[in-house]
Design a protein around this motif. Structure first.
Motif, short mmCIF file in Angstrom:
data_model
loop_
_atom_site.label_atom_id
_atom_site.label_comp_id
_atom_site.label_asym_id
_atom_site.label_seq_id
_atom_site.Cartn_x
_atom_site.Cartn_y
_atom_site.Cartn_z
N ILE A 54 -3.01 19.13 -14.31
CA ILE A 54 -2.88 17.84 -13.65
C ILE A 54 -4.28 17.25 -13.45
CG2 ILE A 54 -2.27 16.65 -11.51
CD1 ILE A 54 -0.01 18.68 -11.17
N LYS A 55 -4.45 15.99 -13.81
CA LYS A 55 -5.66 15.24 -13.50
C LYS A 55 -5.28 14.29 -12.36
CE LYS A 55 -8.61 13.85 -16.63
NZ LYS A 55 -9.93 14.36 -16.28
N HIS A 56 -5.77 14.60 -11.16
CA HIS A 56 -5.45 13.81 -9.97
C HIS A 56 -6.23 12.49 -10.01
CE1 HIS A 56 -3.21 17.09 -8.18
NE2 HIS A 56 -4.15 17.88 -8.63
N LEU A 57 -5.55 11.38 -9.70
CA LEU A 57 -6.16 10.05 -9.78
C LEU A 57 -6.23 9.33 -8.44
CD1 LEU A 57 -4.48 8.87 -13.09
CD2 LEU A 57 -6.73 9.92 -12.80
N ALA A 58 -5.26 9.56 -7.55
CA ALA A 58 -5.26 8.85 -6.27
C ALA A 58 -4.37 9.57 -5.27
CB ALA A 58 -4.78 7.40 -6.45
N PHE A 59 -4.80 9.49 -4.00
CA PHE A 59 -4.03 10.04 -2.88
C PHE A 59 -3.99 8.98 -1.78
CE2 PHE A 59 -6.66 13.65 -4.51
CZ PHE A 59 -5.64 14.38 -5.12
N PRO A 171 -17.76 18.75 -6.99
CA PRO A 171 -17.72 17.88 -5.80
C PRO A 171 -16.36 17.17 -5.68
CG PRO A 171 -19.66 17.44 -7.15
CD PRO A 171 -18.79 18.37 -7.94
N ILE A 172 -15.87 17.08 -4.45
CA ILE A 172 -14.63 16.35 -4.19
C ILE A 172 -14.96 14.87 -4.23
CG2 ILE A 172 -12.92 15.86 -2.41
CD1 ILE A 172 -13.11 18.87 -1.67
N ASN A 173 -14.20 14.12 -5.02
CA ASN A 173 -14.49 12.71 -5.27
C ASN A 173 -13.81 11.82 -4.22
OD1 ASN A 173 -14.84 10.13 -6.23
ND2 ASN A 173 -14.32 10.64 -8.34
N PRO A 174 -14.57 11.19 -3.34
CA PRO A 174 -13.96 10.33 -2.30
C PRO A 174 -13.24 9.11 -2.88
CG PRO A 174 -16.35 10.09 -2.27
CD PRO A 174 -16.04 11.20 -3.23
N LYS A 175 -13.54 8.72 -4.12
CA LYS A 175 -12.86 7.56 -4.72
C LYS A 175 -11.36 7.80 -4.91
CE LYS A 175 -15.04 6.83 -8.58
NZ LYS A 175 -15.53 6.23 -9.82
N LEU A 176 -10.93 9.08 -4.91
CA LEU A 176 -9.52 9.37 -5.13
C LEU A 176 -8.66 9.11 -3.91
CD1 LEU A 176 -9.74 12.71 -7.17
CD2 LEU A 176 -9.87 10.37 -8.00
N TYR A 177 -9.29 8.93 -2.75
CA TYR A 177 -8.56 8.77 -1.49
C TYR A 177 -8.48 7.30 -1.12
CZ TYR A 177 -9.45 13.73 -1.38
OH TYR A 177 -9.50 15.07 -1.72
N LEU A 178 -7.27 6.78 -1.03
CA LEU A 178 -7.08 5.36 -0.73
C LEU A 178 -6.98 5.14 0.77
CD1 LEU A 178 -4.43 4.48 -3.44
CD2 LEU A 178 -6.90 4.35 -3.60
#
Length: 178
Positions: A54-59, A171-178
């Protein structure tokens, strides 16, 4: 009969559009963003069983929404599951079907699933399938005897992503969190 056409524009620059509550939007909106799905720059492929990733894109925890690309790497099955929210998917590569339906999704095809439906995802394509998904609400998984096995929701998908990143020094990407 009026036929709607795209509004004319010859101006290739940002146009200042005034609107009510603009300052609130600027202060509170998470803003638009771009997530690169073609490389691992923004999000890595996280293993999901032996034959999938899975490639996670948004949460979005406020609405219980998550977005990702599911890649089943060859012929395979994603077990029977029941959706408790709405699912919108687009087949990007390969093909996929559900045992419960008589259609096969191919690249560019749109798959819509509504709450309360259960099905078993199967790809028989030699190269598997890649599915872009925009999903809301939990997904309940069941074993081959119809017994409840697990629930995957926005929190499960965040944990899936963050655990993999921590274990692999990504690194955890903050852009994925809405």
């Amino acid at each position: 009969m009026n036929v709607m056409t795209a509004p004319p524009s010859s101006k290739k620059e940002i146009v200042d559009v005034g609107f009510a509550h603009r300052e609130l939007v600027a202060r509170l909106s998470p803003g638009g963003r771009y997530i690169d799905a073609q490389t691992d720059v923004d999000s890595p492929w996280v293993p999901f069983g032996e034959n999938a990733a899975i490639k996670h894109l948004a949460f979005d925890v406020r609405q219980g929404i998550f977005s990702n690309i599911l890649w089943v790497k060859g012929p395979g099955v994603v077990g029977t599951h029941l959706h408790r929210g709405t699912i919108v998917m687009v087949c990007l590569e390969g093909s996929v079907r559900y045992l419960e339906y008589d259609w096969v999704a191919s690249p560019g095809g749109l798959i819509l699933e509504v709450p309360g439906e259960s099905h078993t995802l199967v790809t028989e394509h030699p190269e598997g399938v890649k599915l872009f998904g925009w999903m809301q609400g939990p997904i309940e998984f069941y074993d081959e005897n119809g017994n409840y096995a697990d629930t995957s929701d926005v929190w499960w998908f965040i944990n899936h992503y963050e655990t993999y990143c921590r274990e692999n020094d990504i690194p955890i990407n903050p852009k994925l969190y809405l």
